[in-house]
Motif scaffolding. Structure first.
Motif, mmCIF file in Angstrom:
data_model
loop_
_atom_site.group_PDB
_atom_site.id
_atom_site.type_symbol
_atom_site.label_atom_id
_atom_site.label_comp_id
_atom_site.label_asym_id
_atom_site.label_seq_id
_atom_site.Cartn_x
_atom_site.Cartn_y
_atom_site.Cartn_z
ATOM 1 N N ARG A 83 0.797 -1.153 0.028
ATOM 2 C CA ARG A 83 0.250 0.326 0.070
ATOM 3 C C ARG A 83 1.104 1.061 -0.110
ATOM 4 O O ARG A 83 0.637 2.274 -0.278
ATOM 5 C CB ARG A 83 -1.078 0.251 0.406
ATOM 6 C CG ARG A 83 -1.768 -1.219 1.061
ATOM 7 C CD ARG A 83 -3.019 -1.165 2.222
ATOM 8 N NE ARG A 83 -3.497 0.412 2.133
ATOM 9 C CZ ARG A 83 -4.183 0.784 3.390
ATOM 10 N NH1 ARG A 83 -4.523 0.055 4.165
ATOM 11 N NH2 ARG A 83 -4.903 2.048 3.639
ATOM 12 N N GLN A 84 1.925 1.134 0.796
ATOM 13 C CA GLN A 84 3.087 2.399 0.461
ATOM 14 C C GLN A 84 3.478 2.254 -0.592
ATOM 15 O O GLN A 84 3.869 3.273 -1.206
ATOM 16 C CB GLN A 84 3.662 2.281 1.895
ATOM 17 C CG GLN A 84 3.523 2.668 3.457
ATOM 18 C CD GLN A 84 4.564 1.576 4.023
ATOM 19 O OE1 GLN A 84 5.703 0.800 4.054
ATOM 20 N NE2 GLN A 84 4.631 2.942 5.887
ATOM 21 N N ALA A 139 0.880 4.317 -3.064
ATOM 22 C CA ALA A 139 0.781 5.184 -2.405
ATOM 23 C C ALA A 139 1.713 6.396 -3.410
ATOM 24 O O ALA A 139 1.873 7.281 -3.722
ATOM 25 C CB ALA A 139 0.080 5.790 -0.664
ATOM 26 N N GLU A 171 1.795 6.781 -6.612
ATOM 27 C CA GLU A 171 0.623 7.831 -6.676
ATOM 28 C C GLU A 171 0.878 9.149 -6.766
ATOM 29 O O GLU A 171 1.341 9.648 -7.845
ATOM 30 C CB GLU A 171 -0.580 7.368 -6.246
ATOM 31 C CG GLU A 171 -1.496 8.192 -6.668
ATOM 32 C CD GLU A 171 -3.369 8.120 -6.083
ATOM 33 O OE1 GLU A 171 -4.359 8.727 -5.696
ATOM 34 O OE2 GLU A 171 -3.136 6.997 -4.863
ATOM 35 N N LEU A 176 3.328 9.246 4.618
ATOM 36 C CA LEU A 176 2.585 8.789 3.599
ATOM 37 C C LEU A 176 1.008 7.928 4.617
ATOM 38 O O LEU A 176 0.442 7.867 3.718
ATOM 39 C CB LEU A 176 3.443 7.730 3.300
ATOM 40 C CG LEU A 176 3.189 7.153 1.602
ATOM 41 C CD1 LEU A 176 2.652 7.726 1.050
ATOM 42 C CD2 LEU A 176 4.250 6.594 1.486
ATOM 43 N N TRP A 205 -1.685 10.155 5.142
ATOM 44 C CA TRP A 205 -2.320 10.793 3.293
ATOM 45 C C TRP A 205 -3.350 9.613 3.028
ATOM 46 O O TRP A 205 -4.507 9.924 2.455
ATOM 47 C CB TRP A 205 -1.396 10.937 2.752
ATOM 48 C CG TRP A 205 -1.740 11.405 1.341
ATOM 49 C CD1 TRP A 205 -1.987 12.277 0.744
ATOM 50 C CD2 TRP A 205 -1.813 10.366 0.413
ATOM 51 N NE1 TRP A 205 -2.879 12.471 -0.613
ATOM 52 C CE2 TRP A 205 -2.390 11.566 -1.127
ATOM 53 C CE3 TRP A 205 -1.470 9.690 -0.266
ATOM 54 C CZ2 TRP A 205 -2.518 10.504 -2.581
ATOM 55 C CZ3 TRP A 205 -1.635 8.486 -1.751
ATOM 56 C CH2 TRP A 205 -1.742 9.378 -2.391
ATOM 57 N N GLU A 206 -2.654 8.381 3.103
ATOM 58 C CA GLU A 206 -3.568 7.215 2.864
ATOM 59 C C GLU A 206 -5.043 7.567 3.782
ATOM 60 O O GLU A 206 -6.365 7.423 3.042
ATOM 61 C CB GLU A 206 -3.024 6.206 3.075
ATOM 62 C CG GLU A 206 -2.157 5.429 1.860
ATOM 63 C CD GLU A 206 -1.502 4.207 2.402
ATOM 64 O OE1 GLU A 206 -1.940 3.269 1.437
ATOM 65 O OE2 GLU A 206 -0.959 3.933 3.152
ATOM 66 N N GLN A 249 -7.171 9.994 2.308
ATOM 67 C CA GLN A 249 -8.149 9.994 1.167
ATOM 68 C C GLN A 249 -9.085 8.939 1.345
ATOM 69 O O GLN A 249 -9.694 8.539 0.961
ATOM 70 C CB GLN A 249 -6.942 8.575 -0.057
ATOM 71 C CG GLN A 249 -5.898 9.835 -0.129
ATOM 72 C CD GLN A 249 -5.650 10.739 -0.956
ATOM 73 O OE1 GLN A 249 -6.622 12.158 -0.321
ATOM 74 N NE2 GLN A 249 -6.375 10.763 -2.642
#
Length: 206
Positions: free
Chosen positions: A6-7, A10, A13, A196, A199-200, A203
């Motif tokens: 996932r990191q 992200a 992205e 990070l 931020w996830e 989102q």
């Protein structure tokens, strides 16, 4: 220290957002359609980066180097081998392709390209991760990968990691490959991962 899946997604992205802004700025500057792609993002200890870059960049490389500071601080570099740097400049400046070292006008143009790409990516980091990042004036060096990294790592005794981003410039049907490298000390790298994750979560709440 490895990124989770996932990191990594992200981070990819975020860099893609930065590259989108950089491509738009370069297209406006040159009047040509320029695309920037991020095929792969990896994290390595600084010693492994020397090996990884040495496998794909031989001889002297053109590197645009920018120091950034704030809650997350470190060194950012855009690296191209000499042939790729000369070709990119030829396409951007609409000038004849030549062999040999970069000329003065080409060095200036490549420094500006690096400045746009690095600022766009680091700016996205700052804006979306909600941390303030300030930039030093970028500089262009032409030397070996070992020389580029050695000049950076000797200034810090802290364990260092590097985000290594395989970069592809698409200009006038030409495919030019280079590497974006962001070198962080362990403290800044840990802070980046914390931001990070935040931020996830933001989102997911949107």
């Amino acid at each position: 220290m490895d990124l989770t899946e996932r990191q990594n997604e992200a981070l990819t992205e975020l860099i893609n957002i930065g590259y989108g802004r950089a491509a738009a700025a370069l297209s406006e500057l040159t009047g040509r359609r320029i695309a920037l792609e991020v095929p792969k993002v990896a994290v390595h200890p600084i010693q492994r980066v020397r090996e990884a870059l040495g496998e794909v960049l031989q001889g002297e490389v053109a590197s645009v180097h920018q120091v950034f500071s704030g809650p997350v601080s470190g060194n950012a570099l855009l690296l191209l081998d000499q042939d790729a740097a000369v070709l990119l400049n030829s396409l951007l400046l609409n000038s004849p392709l030549h062999a040999g070292r970069l000329r003065a006008a080409e060095r200036e143009a490549l420094t500006e390209v690096g400045n746009i790409v690095l600022n766009a990516c680091l700016g996205v980091f700052g804006n979306l991760l909600q941390v303030q990042v300030t930039f030093a004036v970028p500089r262009l060096d032409v030397e070996s990968v070992e020389g580029v990294l050695q000049s950076i790592s000797v200034r810090s005794q802290e364990l260092q990691y590097a985000l290594m981003v395989h970069t592809r410039f698409s200009v006038r049907d030409s495919d030019i490959q280079g590497y974006l490298v962001i070198i962080l000390g362990i403290t800044s790298f840990s802070r980046l991962l914390q931001e990070l994750d935040k931020w996830e979560k933001r989102q997911l709440q949107c």
